[in-house]
Design a protein around this motif. Sequence first.
Motif, short mmCIF file in Angstrom:
data_model
loop_
_atom_site.label_atom_id
_atom_site.label_comp_id
_atom_site.label_asym_id
_atom_site.label_seq_id
_atom_site.Cartn_x
_atom_site.Cartn_y
_atom_site.Cartn_z
N HIS A 26 0.83 -1.21 0.00
CA HIS A 26 0.00 0.00 0.00
C HIS A 26 0.86 1.26 0.00
O HIS A 26 0.69 2.16 -0.81
CB HIS A 26 -0.91 -0.01 1.23
N LYS A 30 0.80 4.32 -2.75
CA LYS A 30 -0.10 5.40 -2.30
C LYS A 30 0.29 6.77 -2.86
O LYS A 30 -0.58 7.55 -3.26
CB LYS A 30 -0.12 5.42 -0.77
N HIS A 60 -5.36 3.35 -5.65
CA HIS A 60 -4.10 2.76 -5.18
C HIS A 60 -4.28 1.37 -4.58
O HIS A 60 -3.35 0.57 -4.59
CB HIS A 60 -3.38 3.70 -4.19
N HIS A 86 -8.86 -2.13 1.08
CA HIS A 86 -8.53 -1.46 2.35
C HIS A 86 -9.21 -0.09 2.49
O HIS A 86 -9.37 0.40 3.59
CB HIS A 86 -7.01 -1.28 2.49
N THR A 87 -9.58 0.55 1.39
CA THR A 87 -10.15 1.90 1.49
C THR A 87 -11.64 1.85 1.82
O THR A 87 -12.14 2.66 2.59
CB THR A 87 -9.95 2.68 0.18
N ASP A 104 -4.93 1.96 7.65
CA ASP A 104 -5.07 3.03 6.66
C ASP A 104 -5.89 4.19 7.21
O ASP A 104 -5.54 5.35 7.02
CB ASP A 104 -5.76 2.48 5.40
#
Length: 166
Positions: A26, A30, A60, A86-87, A104
């Motif tokens: 990540h 990013k 990303h 993950h977002t 995150d």
Amino acid sequence: MASLAAALARRHGVDPRRAALAGWLHDWLKPWPAARLRRLLSRYHEPLDAPTRRLPVLWHGPAAAAWARNALGVRDRGVLDAVRWHTTGRPGMTALDRIVFIADSAAADRTFPEARVTRRLAARDLGLATRYALASKLAWLWSRGTRPHPEALAAWSREAVRTTRA
Ligand SMILES: [Fe+2]
């Protein structure tokens, strides 16, 4: 966020090497600008759903997962999925998904109050921290008139059921 992910993994009995790998993948992509991420996604024929296509801030995650699989040969599906989602989060999040999502949302460079609360909660309870971070993220998006990604809403629906049963 890799260091927070590894620390949370150690605390909650998840393999810290997998969490650190997800965090490192990540963190590497990013900072890339959207145009570079788009080129990478198209090079690896990585499909994006329509809501993700409209929001470059989400690129990303899928880009890092595609890069890890195609360029680095990462085959750990749990790591790749944790990075990809993950977002937004997703329904039925694994412990590794939660760790990467929380790391995150609440990385040390995030100074807003919700990030501090998420870090505190995550030290005790990954589920509670996930629900708090998800609710905070949705509230922030709605306050700005931004429609959340459907996976984030689906994740919240599933998490809300957990909350009412707790
Ligand atoms: Fe991210």
